[in-house]
Write a protein that holds these residues in place. Structure first.
Motif, PDB file in Angstrom:
ATOM      1  N   PRO A 136      75.635  73.559 -20.932  1.00  0.00           N
ATOM      2  CA  PRO A 136      75.018  72.794 -19.845  1.00  0.00           C
ATOM      3  C   PRO A 136      75.348  73.399 -18.484  1.00  0.00           C
ATOM      4  O   PRO A 136      76.365  74.079 -18.318  1.00  0.00           O
ATOM      5  CB  PRO A 136      75.632  71.396 -19.995  1.00  0.00           C
ATOM      6  CG  PRO A 136      76.906  71.604 -20.729  1.00  0.00           C
ATOM      7  CD  PRO A 136      76.660  72.771 -21.650  1.00  0.00           C
ATOM      8  N   VAL A 137      74.469  73.139 -17.537  1.00  0.00           N
ATOM      9  CA  VAL A 137      74.616  73.670 -16.179  1.00  0.00           C
ATOM     10  C   VAL A 137      74.755  72.510 -15.204  1.00  0.00           C
ATOM     11  O   VAL A 137      73.972  71.550 -15.245  1.00  0.00           O
ATOM     12  CB  VAL A 137      73.396  74.525 -15.785  1.00  0.00           C
ATOM     13  CG1 VAL A 137      73.409  74.856 -14.289  1.00  0.00           C
ATOM     14  CG2 VAL A 137      73.361  75.807 -16.609  1.00  0.00           C
ATOM     15  N   ARG A 169      76.111  66.696 -24.465  1.00  0.00           N
ATOM     16  CA  ARG A 169      76.970  67.694 -23.812  1.00  0.00           C
ATOM     17  C   ARG A 169      77.663  67.132 -22.575  1.00  0.00           C
ATOM     18  O   ARG A 169      78.710  67.639 -22.165  1.00  0.00           O
ATOM     19  CB  ARG A 169      76.148  68.929 -23.468  1.00  0.00           C
ATOM     20  CG  ARG A 169      75.693  69.666 -24.726  1.00  0.00           C
ATOM     21  CD  ARG A 169      74.663  70.729 -24.467  1.00  0.00           C
ATOM     22  NE  ARG A 169      74.028  71.136 -25.717  1.00  0.00           N
ATOM     23  CZ  ARG A 169      72.956  71.901 -25.795  1.00  0.00           C
ATOM     24  NH1 ARG A 169      72.389  72.357 -24.683  1.00  0.00           N
ATOM     25  NH2 ARG A 169      72.432  72.209 -26.962  1.00  0.00           N
ATOM     26  N   ALA A 170      77.098  66.075 -22.006  1.00  0.00           N
ATOM     27  CA  ALA A 170      77.716  65.455 -20.832  1.00  0.00           C
ATOM     28  C   ALA A 170      78.739  64.393 -21.201  1.00  0.00           C
ATOM     29  O   ALA A 170      79.496  63.950 -20.336  1.00  0.00           O
ATOM     30  CB  ALA A 170      76.641  64.826 -19.953  1.00  0.00           C
ATOM     31  N   ILE A 265      71.568  65.026  -5.178  1.00  0.00           N
ATOM     32  CA  ILE A 265      72.842  64.888  -5.889  1.00  0.00           C
ATOM     33  C   ILE A 265      72.927  65.943  -6.977  1.00  0.00           C
ATOM     34  O   ILE A 265      71.907  66.458  -7.446  1.00  0.00           O
ATOM     35  CB  ILE A 265      72.998  63.477  -6.502  1.00  0.00           C
ATOM     36  CG1 ILE A 265      71.880  63.188  -7.514  1.00  0.00           C
ATOM     37  CG2 ILE A 265      73.039  62.413  -5.400  1.00  0.00           C
ATOM     38  CD1 ILE A 265      72.049  61.879  -8.260  1.00  0.00           C
ATOM     39  N   PRO A 266      74.139  66.313  -7.399  1.00  0.00           N
ATOM     40  CA  PRO A 266      74.275  67.308  -8.464  1.00  0.00           C
ATOM     41  C   PRO A 266      73.617  66.839  -9.755  1.00  0.00           C
ATOM     42  O   PRO A 266      73.648  65.647 -10.103  1.00  0.00           O
ATOM     43  CB  PRO A 266      75.798  67.426  -8.633  1.00  0.00           C
ATOM     44  CG  PRO A 266      76.358  67.019  -7.307  1.00  0.00           C
ATOM     45  CD  PRO A 266      75.447  65.928  -6.821  1.00  0.00           C
ATOM     46  N   LEU A 267      73.015  67.794 -10.485  1.00  0.00           N
ATOM     47  CA  LEU A 267      72.355  67.518 -11.749  1.00  0.00           C
ATOM     48  C   LEU A 267      73.073  68.248 -12.867  1.00  0.00           C
ATOM     49  O   LEU A 267      73.293  69.464 -12.776  1.00  0.00           O
ATOM     50  CB  LEU A 267      70.893  67.993 -11.712  1.00  0.00           C
ATOM     51  CG  LEU A 267      69.986  67.411 -10.639  1.00  0.00           C
ATOM     52  CD1 LEU A 267      68.610  68.071 -10.716  1.00  0.00           C
ATOM     53  CD2 LEU A 267      69.859  65.898 -10.788  1.00  0.00           C
ATOM     54  N   LEU A 268      73.417  67.527 -13.921  1.00  0.00           N
ATOM     55  CA  LEU A 268      73.954  68.155 -15.117  1.00  0.00           C
ATOM     56  C   LEU A 268      72.796  68.317 -16.088  1.00  0.00           C
ATOM     57  O   LEU A 268      72.233  67.335 -16.546  1.00  0.00           O
ATOM     58  CB  LEU A 268      75.081  67.338 -15.725  1.00  0.00           C
ATOM     59  CG  LEU A 268      75.946  68.100 -16.753  1.00  0.00           C
ATOM     60  CD1 LEU A 268      77.349  67.532 -16.800  1.00  0.00           C
ATOM     61  CD2 LEU A 268      75.335  68.096 -18.140  1.00  0.00           C
ATOM     62  N   LEU A 269      72.445  69.560 -16.388  1.00  0.00           N
ATOM     63  CA  LEU A 269      71.197  69.887 -17.090  1.00  0.00           C
ATOM     64  C   LEU A 269      71.471  70.567 -18.417  1.00  0.00           C
ATOM     65  O   LEU A 269      72.392  71.381 -18.545  1.00  0.00           O
ATOM     66  CB  LEU A 269      70.349  70.825 -16.228  1.00  0.00           C
ATOM     67  CG  LEU A 269      70.058  70.380 -14.796  1.00  0.00           C
ATOM     68  CD1 LEU A 269      69.488  71.533 -14.000  1.00  0.00           C
ATOM     69  CD2 LEU A 269      69.118  69.205 -14.783  1.00  0.00           C
ATOM     70  N   ALA A 270      70.644  70.248 -19.415  1.00  0.00           N
ATOM     71  CA  ALA A 270      70.699  70.938 -20.696  1.00  0.00           C
ATOM     72  C   ALA A 270      69.298  70.952 -21.298  1.00  0.00           C
ATOM     73  O   ALA A 270      68.433  70.167 -20.931  1.00  0.00           O
ATOM     74  CB  ALA A 270      71.698  70.259 -21.644  1.00  0.00           C
TER      75      ALA A 270
END
Length: 271
Positions: A136-137, A169-170, A265-270
């Motif tokens: 994840p990014v 993944r988060a 806002i920050p994004l946690l992406l997969a």
């Protein structure tokens, strides 16, 4: 999370990436792997006549600049009370990051929210790294200065495989959040994996969530998600990317493309 990959590059997003890596490392006890990649400029590679002759001197200048960046950042990290190491080699950014991310739990990159206009603008890497790898990014927008993993998190849930991948993944990071909201924008013509299943999954990690099912009513999904993030005071968001296929998103827009462009806002992406 045990290992965080921090992309080291001298641009306007560098400070935000560093702060995000330190924030998450302190919250989780993770180790920061600093990855600095030295790439030959594209115009040099394309010049079949003069490029080869100039390449050694150009690489010397790039390596000297990268060395100065490393010295500054190592001095910063020595004061941050986090565990870290350093990796540096010659590579184009995307293949280099994909290789380096294979045994990491999170990659921290900056969002390029407009066309790159000068060397200080962050590289446009997020989509290619998310799609090309399995790690994840965490994508940091230009307006973000840090991330609070212990704050309020939103999970954008549509029941798709990318959404499920992002959620699973988060989960280790969602355990640290003081509030987690699963937000679904209802669309009458689509059958989705219910958000209650997502809540049950997180409950097994000890994460209590609040469910939100919001009517679309003709509004753009990305607008509803962005407005909900503001209303709930979200510090970061989890979402799957390119659920309808990347080419379709590129041509017709889409939730992923809009949020990558406009998020605050920050994004946690997969994927």
């Amino acid at each position: 999370m045990k290992t965080i990959l921090l992309h080291v590059h001298d641009d306007r997003g560098a400070e935000a990436r560093l702060q995000a890596a330190c924030d998450i490392a302190r919250a989780t006890g993770a180790h920061i792997r600093c990855v600095q990649l030295t790439a030959m400029p594209a115009m040099m590679m394309a010049d079949a006549f003069g490029g080869a002759a100039l390449a050694p001197s150009v690489m010397e200048e790039l390596e000297a600049h990268d060395a100065s960046v490393r010295l500054r950042l190592e001095a910063r990290l020595a004061r941050e009370d986090v565990s870290w190491d350093w990796r540096n080699w010659s590579s184009d950014p995307v293949p280099g990051l994909l290789f380096a991310s294979r045994l990491t739990d999170l990659v921290i990159l900056s969002l390029a929210q407009h066309m790159r206009q000068d060397v200080d603008d962050p590289l446009n890497l997020v989509a290619d790294v998310v799609l090309g790898g399995r790690t994840p990014v965490l994508a940091m927008p230009a307006t973000a200065r840090h991330v609070d993993p212990t704050g309020c998190a939103i999970v954008a849930w549509d029941g798709s495989a990318p959404a499920a991948a992002a959620l699973t993944r988060a989960a280790p990071l969602l355990k640290r959040a003081q509030a987690v909201h699963i937000v679904t924008v209802e669309e009458a013509d689509k059958d989705r994996f219910p958000s209650t299943e997502a809540a049950e999954y997180l409950a097994r990690y000890g994460v209590a969530v609040e469910l939100h099912a919001l009517p679309r009513e003709g509004a753009a999904i990305e607008t509803i998600l962005a407005e909900t993030a503001v209303r709930l005071g979200a510090d970061w968001m989890v979402m799957g990317v390119y659920g309808h296929g990347r080419m379709r998103e590129m041509i017709f827009g889409g939730v992923t493309r809009a949020l990558l462009r406009d998020t605050r806002i920050p994004l946690l992406l997969a994927h």
